[in-house]
Design an enzyme around this catalytic site. Sequence first.
Site, PDB file in Angstrom:
ATOM      1  N   GLY B 148       0.825  -1.199   0.000  1.00 18.72           N
ATOM      2  CA  GLY B 148       0.000   0.000   0.000  1.00 18.72           C
ATOM      3  C   GLY B 148       0.860   1.249   0.000  1.00 18.72           C
ATOM      4  O   GLY B 148       2.062   1.199   0.260  1.00 18.72           O
ATOM      5  N   CYS B 149       0.228   2.366  -0.317  1.00 19.34           N
ATOM      6  CA  CYS B 149       0.979   3.618  -0.432  1.00 19.34           C
ATOM      7  C   CYS B 149       1.516   4.074   0.922  1.00 19.34           C
ATOM      8  O   CYS B 149       2.707   4.364   1.069  1.00 19.34           O
ATOM      9  CB  CYS B 149       0.111   4.690  -1.084  1.00 19.34           C
ATOM     10  SG  CYS B 149      -1.522   4.906  -0.341  1.00 19.34           S
ATOM     11  N   TYR B 150       0.651   4.143   1.939  1.00 16.33           N
ATOM     12  CA  TYR B 150       1.119   4.557   3.267  1.00 16.33           C
ATOM     13  C   TYR B 150       2.166   3.586   3.819  1.00 16.33           C
ATOM     14  O   TYR B 150       3.189   4.025   4.342  1.00 16.33           O
ATOM     15  CB  TYR B 150      -0.050   4.645   4.251  1.00 16.33           C
ATOM     16  CG  TYR B 150      -0.984   5.823   4.063  1.00 16.33           C
ATOM     17  CD1 TYR B 150      -0.521   7.139   4.119  1.00 16.33           C
ATOM     18  CD2 TYR B 150      -2.355   5.628   3.886  1.00 16.33           C
ATOM     19  CE1 TYR B 150      -1.398   8.212   3.979  1.00 16.33           C
ATOM     20  CE2 TYR B 150      -3.229   6.696   3.749  1.00 16.33           C
ATOM     21  CZ  TYR B 150      -2.755   7.983   3.797  1.00 16.33           C
ATOM     22  OH  TYR B 150      -3.619   9.042   3.673  1.00 16.33           O
TER      23      TYR B 150
END
Lengths: 345, 345, 345, 345
Positions: B148-150
């Site tokens: 995921g991005c985070y």
Amino acid sequence: MKVAIIGGTGYGAIELIRFLYNHPYTEIEAIISHSQSGERLDSVYPHVTDLVIEPLETLNIDQLAERVELVFFATPPGISKKLAPGFLAKRIKCIDLSGDFRLKSSQVYQDWYQGSAAEQQYLDLAVYGLSEIYTEEVKNAELIANPGCYPTASLLGLIPALNHGMVDPQSIIIDAKSGVSGAGRSTSLNTHYPEMNENLKAYKLGQHKHIPEIEQALQIEAGKELKVAFSTHLVPMTRGIMSTIYVNAIEEISTKEVIEAYTAFYDGHPFVRVRREGELPATREVYGSNFCDLGFYSDQRTGKLTIVSVIDNLVKGASGQAVQNMNLLNGWEPSTGLNYLPIYP
Amino acid sequence: MKVAIIGGTGYGAIELIRFLYNHPYTEIEAIISHSQSGERLDSVYPHVTDLVIEPLETLNIDQLAERVELVFFATPPGISKKLAPGFLAKRIKCIDLSGDFRLKSSQVYQDWYQGSAAEQQYLDLAVYGLSEIYTEEVKNAELIANPGCYPTASLLGLIPALNHGMVDPQSIIIDAKSGVSGAGRSTSLNTHYPEMNENLKAYKLGQHKHIPEIEQALQIEAGKELKVAFSTHLVPMTRGIMSTIYVNAIEEISTKEVIEAYTAFYDGHPFVRVRREGELPATREVYGSNFCDLGFYSDQRTGKLTIVSVIDNLVKGASGQAVQNMNLLNGWEPSTGLNYLPIYP
Amino acid sequence: MKVAIIGGTGYGAIELIRFLYNHPYTEIEAIISHSQSGERLDSVYPHVTDLVIEPLETLNIDQLAERVELVFFATPPGISKKLAPGFLAKRIKCIDLSGDFRLKSSQVYQDWYQGSAAEQQYLDLAVYGLSEIYTEEVKNAELIANPGCYPTASLLGLIPALNHGMVDPQSIIIDAKSGVSGAGRSTSLNTHYPEMNENLKAYKLGQHKHIPEIEQALQIEAGKELKVAFSTHLVPMTRGIMSTIYVNAIEEISTKEVIEAYTAFYDGHPFVRVRREGELPATREVYGSNFCDLGFYSDQRTGKLTIVSVIDNLVKGASGQAVQNMNLLNGWEPSTGLNYLPIYP
Amino acid sequence: MKVAIIGGTGYGAIELIRFLYNHPYTEIEAIISHSQSGERLDSVYPHVTDLVIEPLETLNIDQLAERVELVFFATPPGISKKLAPGFLAKRIKCIDLSGDFRLKSSQVYQDWYQGSAAEQQYLDLAVYGLSEIYTEEVKNAELIANPGCYPTASLLGLIPALNHGMVDPQSIIIDAKSGVSGAGRSTSLNTHYPEMNENLKAYKLGQHKHIPEIEQALQIEAGKELKVAFSTHLVPMTRGIMSTIYVNAIEEISTKEVIEAYTAFYDGHPFVRVRREGELPATREVYGSNFCDLGFYSDQRTGKLTIVSVIDNLVKGASGQAVQNMNLLNGWEPSTGLNYLPIYP
């Protein structure tokens, strides 16, 4: 009541003028600008065309003291500490939007501001104008040190929790984010539109001048020394501050209980709005207004309480709170001239 | 090598197409879109007019498995867990940009995703594709769970510190901020322009699906259970993530020493750039690129280390890292087709 | 005076509520919302938390006519034409912010709005509420058709030039640019933040519903039929409209002369500010306010006069002008409840 | 081929570096910066950290002429006219991104630029580098005057219509809108973030230096003198130009016919994309790319043709077109090193 504004061409001043323009009990007698005296304000700020048309003046303390009862300083650091004593000697009340009188210790001032502090008697005289917390002190002040923008958001979010002994005072982390107007009207590469648009910047981690101001106020509540970890960020928007605050709960507490405690604490203070469970405030929801909105999440997994506090940095974080303090000082309803809805969208 | 993209009309897909368009060793054989099959991509995304003109297709696994060697899933949650097994059975490699295969425990998946997990054999098979950390595992994977991005921003910022035993694993607080493209292309009131412009919003405090993903990876490094306090914010910009990370140093350490340790850790990994002392990265400095930039401040006053990690959420936080993983999988230079300067300003 | 707002959850309504909240002579008796009746406004718009707390109501014309003296319609197209007659029959004044009563010809309405017009008697009854131009007519109106946002900016910029016979009425080109709030609160891909941010879009060239409204008003001034070339653009900002208007001067005229003529024309109308020679207005300079600022450049090289007209689309372009019309209707000072400085920055 | 960039720290240079970094046939041998020589580029532009690490150099023409075959000038006005002759004397090709060599008449230059023009022999020598129009001339040039950003968008939109005799050359009105990066990297109050954000400004109506450049090129097509009405606006975005162009059709022509004529005109020129009927280009659709997208609306009501032309001002409006010209000059495929998809969103 006639008032003067010194430092008339920064964003703090222009926002002060916006509120004073409609304030029922005051009149702007003079706007002082060192750099642009003689010019009309609307040549510096065309949005006041036809509305504020008196020329900017140079400062003559003796003369001005005859004309006004109160002076606002919206000046860069280091100016009001030199000028306020002259007004105070003539019993003119002073509200200082700069940091010159906020810190009680001249040593701490020097450590963080890299310059010499105001004389100690004025540091002692100054009342820290966090309106909801020091309401009574403000009412009787001669010299008000209007709080910084980050401290206003952070302290209104933290003080009730410390006051209730709800959280560990040694565990405070404040992740603060600000719109770009907080950097003032002076141009810099950092605030050049193409450098700041579609960008998010961290700056001055652990080194911002607002740190000792926050710590000084929190130590009073906690009754002991403490240090806060404090970070600042520039967000691509003009107005708004959000402080996301992390603290360790001393014992398990639900979000609902936190909200109840804060609601009780701020009872009678309409400018602090404690938001409902499940709601987190956004900066736009206080845009252009004097509100500070607070949201909460108590995380049972980690034992941490997260507090989200938002203000408009130019209003509750500067000029709005200055007007609120002026109201208190004069025994007027605190919301006089500030009782507007936020502008949305 | 011929590849297919499933879920072809979201932002993840369109960014994948941007990089694959110029990739020297791959060719996009098919773009699959359930909702818009038959249409041309340029009627959905006019910026590809004249450039990507093949029609969007419906999915036929058997047929597609004949035409391609690798499939990217840029689908909403819950799709790839159903479709990937069909491709894997035919020995087609799968890179999944959704969260379906990231968590090893199906129980944890259900707790956070409110749905049933993929079959355990696929959760076991999947390699977590954080390219710089699991480089070797990725090279031999059949199924890659693209992070995921985070988590990408947060883990690249934290893992070296945990790996070096530099910080207390129980003290981790991540204050994460994202541009709005992270919310995808589906419209909502929350991402309606007048609601999001000139606004800053906190959301899903302590409840984001990326929390277990971050904890799972950090626990491996720390060698024990841990929980992170994790908050997310929407910033008025399209691209970019910044994670500001707070951890307690185990013993006094200077910013310089931290930088040296990180520089050594990421030696040979060109997409992680450890910035110089005194420099903090801004999201714009990685815009459109596959870089993750890291800045540090070790605060002797509070004993806390602050780590600032920035990525472009659509590139290193999604499609760029997917291409990097495809490169690793095929034994190509990891930067193949990704070796561009960030776009500035 | 008690008033009601029908269509209470759009941007027009919320901006109306902002001004009425502080209006000295009016009280909001009811806010009607078909879609969200029963809810409190602050659950739809959290920025009014603690301030506007009455529940949204369903519409009952008979009952409402007992409670209020005036009704604002802030409804989508096609609603007020059905509802206003019921109120008018009970001698309740109506101010309609939608386009239902703006066009005098039902045929023209049908051509541009793709729906059937209001009954002719109401089209005849309605006064076009461009406050500075039809001041006297508005004072005696029963039903006011509040002008559209683009027409307000464009007509205030053009009418004096036509009125003076300064320019060729057949040569008018209006290049109009609007902030995104003009598209309302309904979500769409077009106004999805990542699609609109850092973007500039032209739309509906020559086909916007505001064209016949502009032509109808200009034909009255010109005394003959005319057509305008009118283009619209969406600008990545929330508020503000700028109309850049190009017309052929009938004989050589200097910028200074144009400014003098406009200054004379708008004498006694404080909400139109004619800017000085060399100054061109920016939308931010009227932000949040009811001003329309006008700037001019008469180009001797080309014989063309360029007029730049800016308003806040939600204020002078909608709710502010509606309040101004309410003031006129009641014989109050036109600036009552509108006399604020623009918000800058 | 080795090249040098003179004026290495402006936005034009940094965008040139972005494209040259991946260009297959060129190498950046030297970046010259008067103001920051000795520094590394990444201390001025941190986004190139680890990527472009050679120090900025001072200019020594003799030495540089030994090292490179081509020089790009990305310098402020008035520099290249002094420096280019030295390079040309040594048979080094020059591509000038400034306005110094664009106007053929030194008198016109002086009227608009308020300074003395380059020597006439160099004005005569220079080829105006509008790549799609002067393709053959560019191939054989020694000195290329790279077009301005507004002229590129405007001329690519207008030339086919004039060339076909479709429109009246005396009727041209260009309403141009630009992102803020067009103002360069030098700070000013005008481009200070809080002054420009959520704002739209008109500036330099009828007085922009790009006017004579546009007129010079159009006169060649029209075969006679003409004047254009030309207005410029600053839009709150970093990149992008849109020219909305209004011209009178000579005889009735449908949008479809216009599109067919333009499609034929630009056949074989991949960087100009003629959009379908009903589609109008948005600036984001060419973001970061060398495309110029054109949309059309022929209005039968008014007899006017409206042309919408968008480019990325830093790419097709500056550095991208410079690279395209370099390609033509060297007999390479025009799209070499420029063949990327726009970045969206």
